[in-house]
Design a protein around this motif. Structure first.
Motif, PDB file in Angstrom:
ATOM      1  N   ILE A 102     -69.124  58.729  59.179  1.00 10.87           N
ATOM      2  CA  ILE A 102     -69.064  57.195  59.852  1.00 10.87           C
ATOM      3  C   ILE A 102     -67.878  57.117  60.542  1.00 10.87           C
ATOM      4  O   ILE A 102     -68.066  56.248  61.575  1.00 10.87           O
ATOM      5  N   GLU A 103     -66.722  57.227  59.775  1.00 11.74           N
ATOM      6  CA  GLU A 103     -65.375  56.841  60.642  1.00 11.74           C
ATOM      7  C   GLU A 103     -65.323  57.504  61.896  1.00 11.74           C
ATOM      8  O   GLU A 103     -65.108  56.878  62.943  1.00 11.74           O
ATOM      9  N   SER A 104     -65.580  58.739  61.899  1.00 15.14           N
ATOM     10  CA  SER A 104     -65.567  59.386  63.283  1.00 15.14           C
ATOM     11  C   SER A 104     -66.641  59.060  64.338  1.00 15.14           C
ATOM     12  O   SER A 104     -66.075  58.751  65.533  1.00 15.14           O
ATOM     13  N   LEU A 105     -67.615  58.755  64.085  1.00 19.83           N
ATOM     14  CA  LEU A 105     -68.625  58.031  64.931  1.00 19.83           C
ATOM     15  C   LEU A 105     -68.344  56.698  65.222  1.00 19.83           C
ATOM     16  O   LEU A 105     -68.395  56.151  66.445  1.00 19.83           O
ATOM     17  N   LEU A 112     -66.457  49.810  61.435  1.00 22.08           N
ATOM     18  CA  LEU A 112     -66.842  50.637  60.160  1.00 22.08           C
ATOM     19  C   LEU A 112     -65.822  51.526  60.013  1.00 22.08           C
ATOM     20  O   LEU A 112     -65.515  52.433  59.174  1.00 22.08           O
ATOM     21  N   SER A 113     -64.875  51.747  61.056  1.00 19.39           N
ATOM     22  CA  SER A 113     -63.637  52.361  60.860  1.00 19.39           C
ATOM     23  C   SER A 113     -62.287  51.705  60.959  1.00 19.39           C
ATOM     24  O   SER A 113     -61.261  52.173  60.830  1.00 19.39           O
ATOM     25  N   THR A 114     -62.315  50.418  60.658  1.00 18.52           N
ATOM     26  CA  THR A 114     -61.258  49.810  60.750  1.00 18.52           C
ATOM     27  C   THR A 114     -60.393  49.706  59.165  1.00 18.52           C
ATOM     28  O   THR A 114     -60.947  49.773  58.077  1.00 18.52           O
ATOM     29  N   THR A 115     -59.160  49.998  59.217  1.00 16.06           N
ATOM     30  CA  THR A 115     -58.517  49.991  58.055  1.00 16.06           C
ATOM     31  C   THR A 115     -57.244  49.105  57.959  1.00 16.06           C
ATOM     32  O   THR A 115     -57.002  48.476  59.112  1.00 16.06           O
ATOM     33  N   GLU A 118     -53.159  48.071  56.232  1.00 13.65           N
ATOM     34  CA  GLU A 118     -51.883  48.858  55.878  1.00 13.65           C
ATOM     35  C   GLU A 118     -52.105  48.996  54.242  1.00 13.65           C
ATOM     36  O   GLU A 118     -51.688  49.955  53.479  1.00 13.65           O
ATOM     37  N   SER A 119     -52.941  48.134  53.524  1.00 13.71           N
ATOM     38  CA  SER A 119     -52.952  48.229  52.221  1.00 13.71           C
ATOM     39  C   SER A 119     -54.249  49.182  51.760  1.00 13.71           C
ATOM     40  O   SER A 119     -54.037  49.788  50.682  1.00 13.71           O
ATOM     41  N   SER A 120     -54.834  49.833  52.726  1.00 17.97           N
ATOM     42  CA  SER A 120     -55.787  50.708  52.339  1.00 17.97           C
ATOM     43  C   SER A 120     -55.568  52.298  52.864  1.00 17.97           C
ATOM     44  O   SER A 120     -56.088  53.023  52.760  1.00 17.97           O
ATOM     45  N   SER A 121     -54.189  52.348  53.046  1.00 18.14           N
ATOM     46  CA  SER A 121     -53.750  53.601  53.600  1.00 18.14           C
ATOM     47  C   SER A 121     -53.919  54.720  52.831  1.00 18.14           C
ATOM     48  O   SER A 121     -53.443  54.463  51.463  1.00 18.14           O
ATOM     49  N   THR A 122     -54.294  55.697  52.943  1.00 21.54           N
ATOM     50  CA  THR A 122     -54.658  56.950  52.105  1.00 21.54           C
ATOM     51  C   THR A 122     -53.717  57.961  52.157  1.00 21.54           C
ATOM     52  O   THR A 122     -54.052  59.092  51.504  1.00 21.54           O
ATOM     53  N   ASN A 123     -53.026  57.816  52.888  1.00 25.03           N
ATOM     54  CA  ASN A 123     -51.835  59.036  53.035  1.00 25.03           C
ATOM     55  C   ASN A 123     -50.396  58.560  53.056  1.00 25.03           C
ATOM     56  O   ASN A 123     -49.773  58.309  53.912  1.00 25.03           O
ATOM     57  N   PRO A 124     -50.034  58.544  51.894  1.00 19.33           N
ATOM     58  CA  PRO A 124     -48.447  58.077  51.604  1.00 19.33           C
ATOM     59  C   PRO A 124     -47.429  58.917  52.348  1.00 19.33           C
ATOM     60  O   PRO A 124     -46.491  58.281  52.832  1.00 19.33           O
ATOM     61  N   ALA A 125     -47.702  60.082  52.708  1.00 20.76           N
ATOM     62  CA  ALA A 125     -46.850  61.080  53.362  1.00 20.76           C
ATOM     63  C   ALA A 125     -46.585  60.453  54.829  1.00 20.76           C
ATOM     64  O   ALA A 125     -45.355  60.474  55.210  1.00 20.76           O
ATOM     65  N   LYS A 126     -47.587  59.981  55.459  1.00 24.45           N
ATOM     66  CA  LYS A 126     -47.549  59.492  56.705  1.00 24.45           C
ATOM     67  C   LYS A 126     -46.949  58.074  56.879  1.00 24.45           C
ATOM     68  O   LYS A 126     -46.313  57.828  57.561  1.00 24.45           O
ATOM     69  N   GLU A 127     -47.213  57.234  55.687  1.00 20.64           N
ATOM     70  CA  GLU A 127     -46.690  56.138  55.406  1.00 20.64           C
ATOM     71  C   GLU A 127     -45.279  56.181  55.470  1.00 20.64           C
ATOM     72  O   GLU A 127     -44.622  55.131  56.239  1.00 20.64           O
TER      73      GLU A 127
END
Length: 137
Positions: A100-103, A113-116, A118-127
């Motif tokens: 769904i995010e890709s679409l 549907l693809s909006t995120t 800062e608080s919902s970041s799922t990749n701490p390494a990139k953050e």
């Protein structure tokens, strides 16, 4: 049902560092682990009564073993299988969410549907890398 969720691993490629190495290695290790445990489950389920002959008539393969091991009724033993049933949902939900995010990112679905955030970041390494880059500037 032994391998539910294995196909979800490539959907996390953008969430890991060095995905060309980590995703294939993770997939191989995952499949090998699942293959070994599925063989154990298969042979244990076939080895306990009612055995292979009557296994097609049994609602839950491990009920007999749970009943004998914990000295509980067949209905109580069936309840021990419920958590595993709910746990398999993640194997389906994660790839559906990524799809769904890709679409949405490709504008085939609404952008919301693809909006995120800062608080919902799922990749701490990139953050952490972004924070380090900001601190260096």
């Amino acid at each position: 049902w032994f391998y539910v969720g294995v196909e979800s691993l490539p959907f996390a490629a953008d969430k890991v560092d060095n995905p060309k190495r980590i995703i294939p290695m993770g997939s191989i290790l995952c499949v090998l682990t699942l293959f070994a445990t599925s063989l154990l489950v298969y042979f244990i389920a076939c080895g306990i009564p009612p055995g292979v002959e009557d296994s097609s008539k049994v609602l839950a393969a491990f009920n007999y073993g749970f009943s004998k091991m914990f000295h509980i009724t067949d209905k109580q033993a069936l309840l021990l299988s419920v958590p595993a049933t709910y746990a398999t949902a993640f194997g389906f939900i994660f790839p559906y969410g990524r799809l769904i995010e890709s679409l949405s990112n490709s504008k085939l679905l609404p952008r919301i549907l693809s909006t995120t955030t800062e608080s919902s970041s799922t990749n701490p390494a990139k953050e952490n890398n972004n924070n380090n880059n900001n601190n260096n500037n």
